[in-house]
Design a protein around this motif. Sequence first.
Motif, PDB file in Angstrom:
ATOM      1  N   VAL A 455       0.841  -1.200   0.000  1.00 33.66           N
ATOM      2  CA  VAL A 455       0.000   0.000   0.000  1.00 33.66           C
ATOM      3  C   VAL A 455       0.873   1.246   0.000  1.00 33.66           C
ATOM      4  O   VAL A 455       2.070   1.182   0.301  1.00 33.66           O
ATOM      5  CB  VAL A 455      -0.920   0.077   1.251  1.00 33.66           C
ATOM      6  N   PHE A 456       0.257   2.372  -0.331  1.00 33.84           N
ATOM      7  CA  PHE A 456       0.950   3.650  -0.217  1.00 33.84           C
ATOM      8  C   PHE A 456       0.604   4.258   1.130  1.00 33.84           C
ATOM      9  O   PHE A 456      -0.545   4.216   1.565  1.00 33.84           O
ATOM     10  CB  PHE A 456       0.509   4.601  -1.329  1.00 33.84           C
ATOM     11  N   VAL A 457       1.616   4.796   1.782  1.00 29.00           N
ATOM     12  CA  VAL A 457       1.396   5.466   3.059  1.00 29.00           C
ATOM     13  C   VAL A 457       1.454   6.963   2.789  1.00 29.00           C
ATOM     14  O   VAL A 457       2.493   7.476   2.366  1.00 29.00           O
ATOM     15  CB  VAL A 457       2.493   5.075   4.080  1.00 29.00           C
ATOM     16  N   LEU A 458       0.342   7.646   2.977  1.00 30.43           N
ATOM     17  CA  LEU A 458       0.276   9.064   2.640  1.00 30.43           C
ATOM     18  C   LEU A 458       0.329   9.898   3.909  1.00 30.43           C
ATOM     19  O   LEU A 458      -0.385   9.625   4.862  1.00 30.43           O
ATOM     20  CB  LEU A 458      -1.034   9.381   1.912  1.00 30.43           C
ATOM     21  N   SER A 459       1.163  10.926   3.908  1.00 30.24           N
ATOM     22  CA  SER A 459       1.191  11.795   5.087  1.00 30.24           C
ATOM     23  C   SER A 459       0.088  12.846   4.933  1.00 30.24           C
ATOM     24  O   SER A 459      -0.505  12.989   3.866  1.00 30.24           O
ATOM     25  CB  SER A 459       2.549  12.457   5.229  1.00 30.24           C
ATOM     26  N   ALA A 460      -0.147  13.599   6.005  1.00 29.72           N
ATOM     27  CA  ALA A 460      -1.310  14.497   6.023  1.00 29.72           C
ATOM     28  C   ALA A 460      -1.215  15.624   5.000  1.00 29.72           C
ATOM     29  O   ALA A 460      -2.220  16.200   4.616  1.00 29.72           O
ATOM     30  CB  ALA A 460      -1.478  15.085   7.415  1.00 29.72           C
ATOM     31  N   GLN A 475       4.978   6.918   0.675  1.00 29.23           N
ATOM     32  CA  GLN A 475       5.937   5.806   0.715  1.00 29.23           C
ATOM     33  C   GLN A 475       5.178   4.539   0.395  1.00 29.23           C
ATOM     34  O   GLN A 475       3.975   4.463   0.611  1.00 29.23           O
ATOM     35  CB  GLN A 475       6.522   5.664   2.116  1.00 29.23           C
ATOM     36  N   GLU A 476       5.916   3.540  -0.074  1.00 31.39           N
ATOM     37  CA  GLU A 476       5.256   2.287  -0.353  1.00 31.39           C
ATOM     38  C   GLU A 476       5.631   1.295   0.738  1.00 31.39           C
ATOM     39  O   GLU A 476       6.793   1.186   1.106  1.00 31.39           O
ATOM     40  CB  GLU A 476       5.698   1.772  -1.722  1.00 31.39           C
ATOM     41  N   ALA A 477       4.651   0.610   1.270  1.00 27.44           N
ATOM     42  CA  ALA A 477       4.940  -0.307   2.371  1.00 27.44           C
ATOM     43  C   ALA A 477       4.177  -1.616   2.173  1.00 27.44           C
ATOM     44  O   ALA A 477       3.155  -1.658   1.498  1.00 27.44           O
ATOM     45  CB  ALA A 477       4.510   0.332   3.684  1.00 27.44           C
ATOM     46  N   GLU A 478       4.723  -2.664   2.807  1.00 27.16           N
ATOM     47  CA  GLU A 478       4.027  -3.949   2.722  1.00 27.16           C
ATOM     48  C   GLU A 478       3.420  -4.260   4.094  1.00 27.16           C
ATOM     49  O   GLU A 478       4.074  -4.125   5.124  1.00 27.16           O
ATOM     50  CB  GLU A 478       5.025  -5.037   2.330  1.00 27.16           C
ATOM     51  N   LEU A 479       2.150  -4.655   4.088  1.00 24.74           N
ATOM     52  CA  LEU A 479       1.496  -4.995   5.356  1.00 24.74           C
ATOM     53  C   LEU A 479       1.916  -6.408   5.729  1.00 24.74           C
ATOM     54  O   LEU A 479       1.627  -7.351   4.996  1.00 24.74           O
ATOM     55  CB  LEU A 479      -0.018  -4.946   5.192  1.00 24.74           C
ATOM     56  N   GLN A 480       2.610  -6.554   6.848  1.00 22.63           N
ATOM     57  CA  GLN A 480       3.074  -7.903   7.214  1.00 22.63           C
ATOM     58  C   GLN A 480       1.933  -8.779   7.713  1.00 22.63           C
ATOM     59  O   GLN A 480       1.688  -9.840   7.193  1.00 22.63           O
ATOM     60  CB  GLN A 480       4.153  -7.810   8.282  1.00 22.63           C
ATOM     61  N   SER A 481       1.258  -8.317   8.742  1.00 13.26           N
ATOM     62  CA  SER A 481       0.148  -9.125   9.270  1.00 13.26           C
ATOM     63  C   SER A 481      -0.979  -8.212   9.702  1.00 13.26           C
ATOM     64  O   SER A 481      -0.761  -7.052  10.029  1.00 13.26           O
ATOM     65  CB  SER A 481       0.561  -9.913  10.510  1.00 13.26           C
TER      66      SER A 481
END
Length: 1029
Positions: A455-460, A475-481
């Motif tokens: 997912v993309f993590v968007l700041s305010a 930023q791009e991040a992967e959801l682990q669990s």
Amino acid sequence: MSDSICSKIRNICILAHVDHGKTTLADHLIAACGGGVLHPKLAGRLRYMDYLDEEQRRAITMKSSSIALQYKDYNINLIDSPGHMDFCSEVSTAARLSDGALVLVDAVEGVHIQTHAVLRQAWVEKLTPCLVLNKIDRLITELKLSPMEAYNRLQRIVHEVNAIVSAYKSEKYLSDVDSLLAGTSGDADQELIEVEDDEEDMFQPQKGNVAFVCALDGWGFCLSHFAEIYASKLGASMTALLKGLWGPRYYHTKKMMIVGKKGIEGVTKDPQPMFVQFVLKPLWQVYQAALDGDRRMLDKVISTFNLSVPQRELQNKDPKIVLQAVMSRWLPLSDTILSMVVKCMPDPISAQSARISRLLPKRELVVDGPSFGSDAVAEAEYVRKCVESCDSSVDAPCVAFVSKMFAVPFKMLPQRGLNGETLNNQPTGEAGESDECFLAFARIFSGVLHSGQKVFVLSAVYDPLKGESMQRHVQEAELQSLYLMMGQGLVPVSSASAGNVVAIQGLGQFILKSATLSSTRNCWPFSSMMFQVAPTLRVAIEPSNPADIGALVKGLRLLNRADPFVEITVSSRGEQVLAAAGEVHLERCIKDLKERFAKVSLEVSPPLVSFKETIEGEGINLLENSKAFSCSTEYVEKTTPNGRCTIRVQVMKLPCTLTKVLEECSDVLEDIFEGQSRKKDGSLGSHITQDDCELVEGVRKRIVDAIESELEFVAKKNDKDRVERCRRMWFEFLQRIWSLGPSQVGPNVLLVLDSGGGNVDSCSQAQRGMLIRGACDVSKRLGFLKTDIQTGSSLASLEESADETELLCMEAEALKSSIVSGFQLATAAGPLCDEPMWGLAFLVEPYIFRDNSDASNQSDQYGILSGQVMTTVKEACRAAVLQNKPRLVEAMYFCELNTPTDYLGAMYGVLGKMRARVLKEEMQEGSSLFTVHAYVPVAESFGFADELRKRTSGAASALLVLSHWEELPEDPFFVPKTEEEIEEFGDGSSVLPNMARKLMNSVRRRKGLHVEEKVVQHATKQRTLARKV
Ligand SMILES: Nc1nc2c(ncn2[C@@H]2O[C@H](COP(=O)(O)OP(=O)(O)OP(=O)(O)O)[C@@H](O)[C@H]2O)c(=O)[nH]1
Ligand SMILES: [Mg+2]
């Protein structure tokens, strides 16, 4: 997941003032519907959601946490929140993820400050509230009220809570009218009609959104319970009974009718409303009889309602336990509350469509050109639509909001996955940074999230339309669990769909406090949460062993991430400064640091209290002020060491209202100034410009209003002409603002000379120099100045040759920024104890003289000159303050205290010691509790709560909220001079330092500044003592 499943979800939070019984209530809901995690016998005593040691020890909740409940075929995510003011940021995080709020009020204590705060929070976040009047048992057993008195009290609380909410409604109504008159969007139109329609009270027992409960004993009811019971008994309709059971309605026994007050007059001697007669009286009878050991009433209840109560419980010797056993079966608390939740609170689908304007406000786009980012706009609009409709289909875009990050020790994470496989939940990624794992507390608003998803993590501040320049904010991040939260427990799930609250592992490195998660870049971030207080209690922290500094810095970084509300900064002297919301919060932060995050022993400084510095003067009498300013004799003059510049400074106190406005607008001003500087780079879309205009307009209006309100005050004492003159003068001043300080946006003003040339004529030295005239930058930006007045430098004497004049002009031009910097430095650190200045206007007249030395290296000379000018301006400003009766300004808390009458004396004793100013004292009707409101200086408040607890044996409680800044009337440099003063205070050798001086010296000492004080006090005494030894 289909809509039908989504409609069976409720996301709710419990909000209330501290100790009103939130966690106790949650216990009963968990015991009944939590899948067996809590035994019903322990409900109300275990406080399951307070799973941190510190929470159990202090018996207050410190963080919000969620638990998934199963009630009938409904999934209910319940978030328990803290009520203590120190943790009110946690209320914001809980409210953001919920759709409904259970607002609890203690029936004995009534509405308190935090009740106001949570109602506001619920209102701002557009939650659907239900009212829960808790601790009804205390009305019977402690206050020993009659049913009628109890009814009056309950009615008053409902009324009070309704009044608070209706104030918010009318606030909104007024702002809607404003925006309508201003001709803004059509959205407001619709809502306006809604508000007009909805004139009735928010909380009405007959509507079913008010519950009367005793969380400790696990019982509670809504009116419908009793309406049902009596419907068959009296043969009346449920609806009629529901209406009759609240308010001034009476039952006419003979006519078998519900009548109003008039209808019952003369029929019975002492008529009682139906709520008293049919609800409270029977309850009171059951309670009183049971506690007196009389079992008949209980047996009657058991047989009437066919309750199955185990004999074991009925035979208990403690009447309280027997009572509880019967009551909790007759009127089970969890049923009452959860059926109210299911009935009155919206499911995520209808909630999100109502909350969308708060969560993702519609953006007004004025797009440059036809094709500017139109695809992105269309997609962002589509995403917004999906959030609005809570689209839980698999192909909908995924959107989630993380309202806080929280730390869980790795060993607490589930060791087994969904299919029983062993998980390797060991510190990863974060390079063994600590044993803590950071989880995101999140709600999914659209689509389905899977573990392993990217997912993309968007700041305010992210803006999907700004492409490259926004890279930093996405930023791009992967959801682990993904986990379902069960209080402290975590249940792994492979996916979760829109409308659910989950914990997400794997975002620790991407999110500091809160963020929006989205499967597409073309998504606006959610609006920021509202926090009601700022972290104000600051302490400096250092490791006991200097070698541990690395561990401390790392620990602070972890703490900053784990707690949504701490602020970590490094002071100008290199100290690590931690800011917390209050003493309780601070204590928990230090404990966390020592035991979890840094694991080293620490030294914590006494609190660093902030002060401000100003000069004496009412600040309200504009006329006098402006007079003082135009007369030129009271200035401070300083010359640079190389003699090339002379700076004259006059200082004046701004009116209080203006200072306040400047202070409150500092964020907006920062936005405006930043926005404008960005615009200069040409990197901004025009839609921000429109925002900017609105912002500027808003600030300008507030400043003008502030001055007008001061003028009104002046008008009372002066004739019209003078007031008019005064107004002209002030509006002329507003056109001359060069800069604000400190840090460009503070409550201090740097003025340029008016175009008449100021004091040039009266200055013999200046006649040979050139006046450096600043630009009215701030006036221009705020739109006080439409046309450029002359901003260049004016030459006082024309004897110089044209070449030299030009050179001097260039130098003068280059020195302007040094003058502003000097002003910024001065306002950041005043002369008393290097604290920021407050509410001062400086008129700076800088003159530059021709360079008579034949300097070989021009550029070098310039470097030296600019530095010297900066320092000289700073020194001159500070000296001007010192010459004009400097005063210390301290921060004040508003404090609400509650205490039983017996401890009133002890409480006043503590207040007296704290230099508190009592505003109001009030006996709470029908109880022996006193409520006292007071202002307490922040500097005195540390240890206040502890001291109060000790002196009153824990009976009195106090809550502190930061309120305002207040000037200390004393002169910190006071030395008796006149005969009268010497008579009163002595000749100065023995005079005690006054409060202002004491505070000033303590700050100076802390900062390592020079403190003028006698090292040896009472020397003679010390000598005698020494001899004795
Ligand atoms: N008599 C009586 N006491 C109650 C009732 N409900 C809660 N209490 C008591 O009130 C105290 C506070 O209860 P909590 O549930 O911890 O209150 P809270 O609102 O969660 O407090 P914070 O989370 O710290 O804001 C405890 O001592 C409870 O036993 C009630 O219905 N009757
Ligand atoms: Mg609690």
